[in-house]
Design a protein around this motif. Structure first.
Motif, PDB file in Angstrom:
ATOM      1  N   ALA A 194       0.829  -1.207   0.000  1.00  0.00           N
ATOM      2  CA  ALA A 194       0.000   0.000   0.000  1.00  0.00           C
ATOM      3  C   ALA A 194       0.862   1.256   0.000  1.00  0.00           C
ATOM      4  CB  ALA A 194      -0.939  -0.013   1.203  1.00  0.00           C
ATOM      5  N   VAL A 195       1.926   1.254   0.795  1.00  0.00           N
ATOM      6  CA  VAL A 195       2.844   2.396   0.843  1.00  0.00           C
ATOM      7  C   VAL A 195       3.504   2.600  -0.513  1.00  0.00           C
ATOM      8  CG1 VAL A 195       5.053   3.191   1.796  1.00  0.00           C
ATOM      9  CG2 VAL A 195       3.280   2.293   3.322  1.00  0.00           C
ATOM     10  N   ARG A 196       3.962   1.517  -1.112  1.00  0.00           N
ATOM     11  CA  ARG A 196       4.679   1.620  -2.381  1.00  0.00           C
ATOM     12  C   ARG A 196       3.741   2.077  -3.509  1.00  0.00           C
ATOM     13  NH1 ARG A 196       9.933   0.808  -2.738  1.00  0.00           N
ATOM     14  NH2 ARG A 196      10.849   0.135  -4.716  1.00  0.00           N
ATOM     15  N   ALA A 197       2.489   1.621  -3.469  1.00  0.00           N
ATOM     16  CA  ALA A 197       1.517   2.058  -4.474  1.00  0.00           C
ATOM     17  C   ALA A 197       1.151   3.519  -4.281  1.00  0.00           C
ATOM     18  CB  ALA A 197       0.271   1.186  -4.395  1.00  0.00           C
ATOM     19  N   ALA A 198       0.983   3.933  -3.024  1.00  0.00           N
ATOM     20  CA  ALA A 198       0.662   5.340  -2.753  1.00  0.00           C
ATOM     21  C   ALA A 198       1.798   6.249  -3.190  1.00  0.00           C
ATOM     22  CB  ALA A 198       0.379   5.523  -1.260  1.00  0.00           C
ATOM     23  N   ALA A 199       3.050   5.779  -3.059  1.00  0.00           N
ATOM     24  CA  ALA A 199       4.201   6.573  -3.500  1.00  0.00           C
ATOM     25  C   ALA A 199       4.178   6.796  -5.008  1.00  0.00           C
ATOM     26  CB  ALA A 199       5.502   5.885  -3.089  1.00  0.00           C
ATOM     27  N   ARG A 200       3.485   5.924  -5.741  1.00  0.00           N
ATOM     28  CA  ARG A 200       3.325   6.106  -7.193  1.00  0.00           C
ATOM     29  C   ARG A 200       2.194   7.079  -7.531  1.00  0.00           C
ATOM     30  NH1 ARG A 200       4.113   0.665 -10.720  1.00  0.00           N
ATOM     31  NH2 ARG A 200       5.986  -0.162  -9.706  1.00  0.00           N
ATOM     32  N   GLY A 201       1.436   7.488  -6.504  1.00  0.00           N
ATOM     33  CA  GLY A 201       0.318   8.395  -6.740  1.00  0.00           C
ATOM     34  C   GLY A 201      -1.027   7.703  -6.801  1.00  0.00           C
ATOM     35  N   ALA A 202      -1.068   6.417  -6.485  1.00  0.00           N
ATOM     36  CA  ALA A 202      -2.335   5.684  -6.508  1.00  0.00           C
ATOM     37  C   ALA A 202      -3.175   6.025  -5.282  1.00  0.00           C
ATOM     38  CB  ALA A 202      -2.074   4.184  -6.554  1.00  0.00           C
ATOM     39  N   ARG A 203      -4.486   5.813  -5.415  1.00  0.00           N
ATOM     40  CA  ARG A 203      -5.421   5.916  -4.301  1.00  0.00           C
ATOM     41  C   ARG A 203      -5.737   4.486  -3.872  1.00  0.00           C
ATOM     42  NH1 ARG A 203      -5.753  11.135  -2.255  1.00  0.00           N
ATOM     43  NH2 ARG A 203      -5.312  12.536  -3.994  1.00  0.00           N
ATOM     44  N   VAL A 204      -5.333   4.132  -2.669  1.00  0.00           N
ATOM     45  CA  VAL A 204      -5.333   2.730  -2.265  1.00  0.00           C
ATOM     46  C   VAL A 204      -6.393   2.450  -1.206  1.00  0.00           C
ATOM     47  CG1 VAL A 204      -3.925   0.830  -1.395  1.00  0.00           C
ATOM     48  CG2 VAL A 204      -2.840   2.706  -2.679  1.00  0.00           C
ATOM     49  N   VAL A 205      -7.175   1.413  -1.463  1.00  0.00           N
ATOM     50  CA  VAL A 205      -8.026   0.817  -0.434  1.00  0.00           C
ATOM     51  C   VAL A 205      -7.504  -0.599  -0.214  1.00  0.00           C
ATOM     52  CG1 VAL A 205     -10.332  -0.021   0.155  1.00  0.00           C
ATOM     53  CG2 VAL A 205     -10.067   2.178  -1.010  1.00  0.00           C
ATOM     54  N   SER A 206      -7.112  -0.892   1.019  1.00  0.00           N
ATOM     55  CA  SER A 206      -6.572  -2.204   1.341  1.00  0.00           C
ATOM     56  C   SER A 206      -7.453  -2.839   2.405  1.00  0.00           C
ATOM     57  CB  SER A 206      -5.131  -2.074   1.851  1.00  0.00           C
ATOM     58  OG  SER A 206      -4.548  -3.340   2.065  1.00  0.00           O
ATOM     59  N   VAL A 207      -7.804  -4.126   2.223  1.00  0.00           N
ATOM     60  CA  VAL A 207      -8.692  -4.793   3.173  1.00  0.00           C
ATOM     61  C   VAL A 207      -7.989  -5.993   3.801  1.00  0.00           C
ATOM     62  CG1 VAL A 207     -10.777  -4.032   1.998  1.00  0.00           C
ATOM     63  CG2 VAL A 207      -9.784  -6.240   1.386  1.00  0.00           C
ATOM     64  N   THR A 208      -8.271  -6.207   5.080  1.00  0.00           N
ATOM     65  CA  THR A 208      -7.680  -7.312   5.828  1.00  0.00           C
ATOM     66  C   THR A 208      -8.673  -7.790   6.865  1.00  0.00           C
ATOM     67  OG1 THR A 208      -5.817  -7.975   7.242  1.00  0.00           O
ATOM     68  CG2 THR A 208      -6.614  -5.740   7.491  1.00  0.00           C
ATOM     69  N   LEU A 209      -8.490  -9.022   7.335  1.00  0.00           N
ATOM     70  CA  LEU A 209      -9.289  -9.543   8.442  1.00  0.00           C
ATOM     71  C   LEU A 209      -8.483  -9.615   9.737  1.00  0.00           C
ATOM     72  CD1 LEU A 209     -11.275 -12.427   6.694  1.00  0.00           C
ATOM     73  CD2 LEU A 209     -12.129 -10.200   7.418  1.00  0.00           C
ATOM     74  N   SER A 210      -7.233  -9.186   9.678  1.00  0.00           N
ATOM     75  CA  SER A 210      -6.370  -9.235  10.850  1.00  0.00           C
ATOM     76  C   SER A 210      -6.325  -7.868  11.534  1.00  0.00           C
ATOM     77  CB  SER A 210      -4.947  -9.647  10.459  1.00  0.00           C
ATOM     78  OG  SER A 210      -4.052  -9.442  11.537  1.00  0.00           O
ATOM     79  N   ALA A 211      -6.848  -7.811  12.764  1.00  0.00           N
ATOM     80  CA  ALA A 211      -6.829  -6.553  13.511  1.00  0.00           C
ATOM     81  C   ALA A 211      -5.403  -6.120  13.821  1.00  0.00           C
ATOM     82  CB  ALA A 211      -7.627  -6.712  14.803  1.00  0.00           C
ATOM     83  N   GLU A 212      -4.533  -7.104  14.138  1.00  0.00           N
ATOM     84  CA  GLU A 212      -3.135  -6.785  14.442  1.00  0.00           C
ATOM     85  C   GLU A 212      -2.445  -6.182  13.228  1.00  0.00           C
ATOM     86  OE1 GLU A 212      -0.998  -7.404  17.223  1.00  0.00           O
ATOM     87  OE2 GLU A 212      -2.802  -7.659  18.427  1.00  0.00           O
ATOM     88  N   GLN A 213      -2.655  -6.785  12.064  1.00  0.00           N
ATOM     89  CA  GLN A 213      -2.024  -6.260  10.852  1.00  0.00           C
ATOM     90  C   GLN A 213      -2.564  -4.876  10.511  1.00  0.00           C
ATOM     91  OE1 GLN A 213      -2.465  -9.294   7.772  1.00  0.00           O
ATOM     92  NE2 GLN A 213      -0.358  -9.916   8.118  1.00  0.00           N
ATOM     93  N   ARG A 214      -3.863  -4.712  10.627  1.00  0.00           N
ATOM     94  CA  ARG A 214      -4.446  -3.410  10.287  1.00  0.00           C
ATOM     95  C   ARG A 214      -3.846  -2.301  11.141  1.00  0.00           C
ATOM     96  NH1 ARG A 214      -9.901  -0.535  12.064  1.00  0.00           N
ATOM     97  NH2 ARG A 214     -10.220   0.880  10.289  1.00  0.00           N
ATOM     98  N   GLN A 215      -3.722  -2.540  12.428  1.00  0.00           N
ATOM     99  CA  GLN A 215      -3.200  -1.518  13.327  1.00  0.00           C
ATOM    100  C   GLN A 215      -1.789  -1.095  12.925  1.00  0.00           C
ATOM    101  OE1 GLN A 215      -3.210  -2.701  17.429  1.00  0.00           O
ATOM    102  NE2 GLN A 215      -2.242  -0.825  18.147  1.00  0.00           N
ATOM    103  N   LEU A 216      -0.916  -2.073  12.685  1.00  0.00           N
ATOM    104  CA  LEU A 216       0.462  -1.726  12.339  1.00  0.00           C
ATOM    105  C   LEU A 216       0.553  -1.162  10.924  1.00  0.00           C
ATOM    106  CD1 LEU A 216       3.391  -1.584  13.085  1.00  0.00           C
ATOM    107  CD2 LEU A 216       3.633  -4.013  12.517  1.00  0.00           C
ATOM    108  N   ALA A 217      -0.233  -1.681   9.994  1.00  0.00           N
ATOM    109  CA  ALA A 217      -0.198  -1.158   8.623  1.00  0.00           C
ATOM    110  C   ALA A 217      -0.620   0.309   8.592  1.00  0.00           C
ATOM    111  CB  ALA A 217      -1.108  -1.986   7.727  1.00  0.00           C
ATOM    112  N   ARG A 218      -1.639   0.660   9.344  1.00  0.00           N
ATOM    113  CA  ARG A 218      -2.086   2.068   9.377  1.00  0.00           C
ATOM    114  C   ARG A 218      -1.000   2.959   9.956  1.00  0.00           C
ATOM    115  NH1 ARG A 218      -8.040   2.256  11.933  1.00  0.00           N
ATOM    116  NH2 ARG A 218      -8.016   4.365  11.067  1.00  0.00           N
ATOM    117  N   THR A 219      -0.301   2.456  10.975  1.00  0.00           N
ATOM    118  CA  THR A 219       0.790   3.237  11.555  1.00  0.00           C
ATOM    119  C   THR A 219       1.905   3.441  10.531  1.00  0.00           C
ATOM    120  OG1 THR A 219       0.325   2.406  13.779  1.00  0.00           O
ATOM    121  CG2 THR A 219       2.542   3.265  13.368  1.00  0.00           C
ATOM    122  N   ARG A 220       2.259   2.402   9.810  1.00  0.00           N
ATOM    123  CA  ARG A 220       3.341   2.501   8.826  1.00  0.00           C
ATOM    124  C   ARG A 220       2.952   3.406   7.662  1.00  0.00           C
ATOM    125  NH1 ARG A 220       5.079  -2.320   6.392  1.00  0.00           N
ATOM    126  NH2 ARG A 220       7.255  -1.616   6.426  1.00  0.00           N
TER     127      ARG A 220
END
Length: 402
Positions: A194-220
């Protein structure tokens, strides 16, 4: 702690006969406590407690084989070497008459692991919500938990981050992701794509079922400065709405379950904008082995990935042809790259065993995780498994062709 095996004398005797016969014809050396050697020579399999080893296999087949390793009843100086020999000969380990009777003796997947929306959340949580800190111990700084793509072999730990970025860039390039692209990512991981795609100028929606992953991904994502371009939703892929120019999913189809493959691909078809592209990275297995083992309950299901099933390329073709207008237009295999990726993860996990202990994971867990990483590496080294990047586009309708 691994529970003690329970099997009747008849099942134990049958398992002993089958396993001894199989080992005798393999290029490895199985050394039983007491000095007996079985096999044609090769990597050493040290069976320290033969009675418990055969009893476990009698009780639960290949699940027992993995549990016996977890319990320390057998070991190997070169675990990947032993498991690679077994993977090379997977189709012949069980005699043909017993293969044909597989439905009578093989354990079947429990209904509780079915990948309904509720079941998927529990299955994903079982693995991915273990501990972000645990995964950070053996993954590289990108926190990418999927095959990297290297420039050459053997790979080094220092090259893994660049190889993970190479993998991501190949997928984003295939999907045509650039400035203004509306990108859907199914399966967030810890946010690197998601970070790498956003750096290209994309608008990213990313979905997950892992609460732990979501929390850290949003922070990153926030720390990378792309909070305005990338959002992470705790959401099942079946619940996603909207229209996207590109869809990317990295090693997520393995968690979908065969019953839901048609739903998964119909969802991709529904969400893809006209002219859009889907780029998938998928671990695959041979179609004949998929057909033979699709309903079998395995050690991986019990301990690592409940509800999972690897597709074959033929199965993907069948499902997309029968249920969607999506067609595979490009497919590239990277199986050898996954073997190297897993080797690096396994070595790092081993080196940091004290830190794994400090997180509260015991010795049995460490043996379980070591077996999982080695087992997976062996699958790719033997060629039994492959990992592929697939590009899918939608066939135009007659009206669109006019």
């Amino acid at each position: 702690m691994v529970t003690r095996p329970r099997a009747s004398r008849a099942r134990t005797a049958l398992a002993t006969r089958i396993v001894r016969h199989a080992l005798a014809g393999l290029p490895l050396r199985a050394r039983l406590a007491g000095g007996e050697d079985i096999g044609l020579g090769g990597p050493l399999m040290d069976i320290r407690d033969p009675d418990a080893f055969f009893r476990r296999i009698g009780a639960s087949g290949l699940i027992g084989f993995g549990e016996s390793y977890m319990a320390g009843e057998w070991d190997a100086p070169d675990l990947v070497g032993v498991l690679t020999v077994l993977a090379d000969n997977a189709a012949e380990l069980i005699p043909a008459p017993l293969q044909r009777l597989r439905s009578l003796w093989a354990l079947r997947k429990p209904e509780t692991q079915l990948n309904t929306p509720e079941g998927s959340r529990e299955n994903i949580s079982h693995h991915y919500d273990l501990s972000n800190e645990l995964f950070a111990l053996f993954l590289d700084e990108t926190l990418s938990y999927s095959s990297a793509v290297f420039r050459g072999f053997p790979a080094e730990q220092s090259l893994l981050p660049a190889a993970q970025h190479r993998k991501i860039d190949l997928l984003l390039d295939a999907a045509g992701v650039g400035e203004g692209t509306r990108l859907l990512e199914i399966g967030t991981g810890w946010g690197e794509l998601a970070v790498r795609a956003a750096a290209r100028g994309a608008r990213v929606v990313s979905v997950t079922l892992s609460a732990e992953q979501r929390q850290l991904a949003r922070t990153r994502i926030r720390e990378a400065g792309f909070e305005d371009r990338a959002e992470v939703r705790l959401c099942d892929y079946r619940q996603v709405t909207g229209e996207y120019d590109a869809i990317v999913s990295v090693e997520m189809i393995e968690a979908v379950g065969e019953e839901f493959w048609p739903v998964y691909f119909r969802t991709l078809d529904r969400l893809l904008a006209p002219g859009g592209r889907v780029a998938l990275q998928a671990i695959t297995m041979p179609d004949d082995r998929l057909r033979a083992s699709r309903s079998t309950y395995t050690w991986i299901h019990k301990y690592i990935f409940p509800g999972g099933l690897l597709p074959s390329t033929e199965a993907i073709e069948r499902v997309t042809t029968e249920h969607t207008r999506l067609r595979t237009v490009q497919r590239i295999g990277y199986g050898a790259h996954y073997a190297e990726t897993l080797r690096l993860w396994r070595e790092r996990f081993t080196e940091r065993s004290a830190e794994v202990d400090a997180l509260g994971f015991d010795a049995v867990f460490r043996r379980m995780w070591t077996f999982y990483l080695a087992y997976s590496e062996a699958g790719f080294r033997s060629g039994y498994l492959d990992v592929q990047q697939l590009l899918l586009t939608r066939e135009p309708t007659h009206q669109e062709n006019r």
